[in-house]
Scaffold this motif. Structure first.
Motif, mmCIF file in Angstrom:
data_model
loop_
_atom_site.group_PDB
_atom_site.id
_atom_site.type_symbol
_atom_site.label_atom_id
_atom_site.label_comp_id
_atom_site.label_asym_id
_atom_site.label_seq_id
_atom_site.Cartn_x
_atom_site.Cartn_y
_atom_site.Cartn_z
ATOM 1 N N MET A 33 0.841 -1.193 0.000
ATOM 2 C CA MET A 33 0.000 0.000 0.000
ATOM 3 C C MET A 33 0.881 1.250 0.000
ATOM 4 S SD MET A 33 -2.959 0.915 2.717
ATOM 5 C CE MET A 33 -3.650 2.542 2.843
ATOM 6 N N LEU A 34 1.950 1.210 0.759
ATOM 7 C CA LEU A 34 2.887 2.325 0.810
ATOM 8 C C LEU A 34 3.522 2.570 -0.558
ATOM 9 C CD1 LEU A 34 3.974 4.322 2.882
ATOM 10 C CD2 LEU A 34 5.800 2.705 3.383
ATOM 11 N N ALA A 35 3.834 1.511 -1.279
ATOM 12 C CA ALA A 35 4.391 1.662 -2.631
ATOM 13 C C ALA A 35 3.375 2.313 -3.563
ATOM 14 C CB ALA A 35 4.822 0.303 -3.171
ATOM 15 N N GLY A 36 2.114 1.936 -3.442
ATOM 16 C CA GLY A 36 1.068 2.555 -4.256
ATOM 17 C C GLY A 36 0.891 4.022 -3.929
ATOM 18 N N ILE A 37 0.948 4.359 -2.661
ATOM 19 C CA ILE A 37 0.835 5.764 -2.252
ATOM 20 C C ILE A 37 2.016 6.554 -2.807
ATOM 21 C CG2 ILE A 37 0.857 7.347 -0.280
ATOM 22 C CD1 ILE A 37 -0.647 5.127 1.302
ATOM 23 N N GLY A 38 3.191 5.936 -2.811
ATOM 24 C CA GLY A 38 4.363 6.593 -3.387
ATOM 25 C C GLY A 38 4.165 6.916 -4.859
ATOM 26 N N SER A 39 3.554 5.993 -5.588
ATOM 27 C CA SER A 39 3.264 6.241 -7.009
ATOM 28 C C SER A 39 2.254 7.382 -7.163
ATOM 29 C CB SER A 39 2.717 4.973 -7.666
ATOM 30 O OG SER A 39 3.685 3.966 -7.663
ATOM 31 N N LEU A 40 1.244 7.398 -6.310
ATOM 32 C CA LEU A 40 0.261 8.479 -6.336
ATOM 33 C C LEU A 40 0.935 9.822 -6.048
ATOM 34 C CD1 LEU A 40 -2.670 9.517 -6.489
ATOM 35 C CD2 LEU A 40 -2.885 8.957 -4.056
#
Length: 153
Positions: free
Chosen positions: A23-30
């Motif tokens: 989830m943290l990786a996805g937030i980083g992409s966002l």
């Protein structure tokens, strides 16, 4: 002397923390997308600001309208960034709580669940703000009707 936690306990803590890490990786992409959009809006605002003093009449009015819209877009993107960063911080807290609880055998499942729910709520708020900004940008890009009219013979 306190006993160190066994390797299996540490391995379980790592397994528990993997989903929040994704989830943290996805937030980083966002965050990367939001920062890029903010940069483009700032660049456009600077370009329109340079044109503004030399414009008159309807052209001046369009520049003022666009500058106001760009200012609102910057505010919305900034809000989305704040929500996304706050969500990422909450995910980090969830991971830390998972490790801490597992290592010292604390029963803080409710606290972890509340932190995760808060992280998700902040992520949802960020995504909604992102959607609002995208809609605003589409509103700004509409081609003016006078430019679409055919030449009169």
């Amino acid at each position: 002397m306190d006993q160190l936690p066994p390797l299996a306990t540490i391995a379980q803590a790592i397994q528990l923390s993997l989903s929040p890490i994704f989830m943290l990786a996805g937030i980083g992409s966002l965050l990367n997308v939001l920062a890029g959009r903010l940069s483009r809006v700032v660049d456009r605002a600077r370009a329109v600001e340079a044109l503004h003093p030399a414009s008159q009449g309807p052209e001046h009015d369009r520049h003022v309208w666009e500058l106001r819209l760009l200012d609102r877009r910057m505010t919305v993107i900034n809000r989305a960034l704040v929500f996304a960063v706050s969500s990422a911080v909450m995910v980090c807290i969830v991971v830390a709580l998972l490790f801490f609880a597992k290592l010292v055998r604390l029963h803080i499942g409710t606290s972890v669940a509340i932190a995760f729910i808060l992280a998700m709520a902040l992520l949802i708020a960020s995504l909604i703000s992102f959607l609002v900004e995208v809609r605003m940008s589409l509103y700004a890009i509409h081609i003016r009707p006078e430019l679409l009219e055919r030449e009169k013979k």
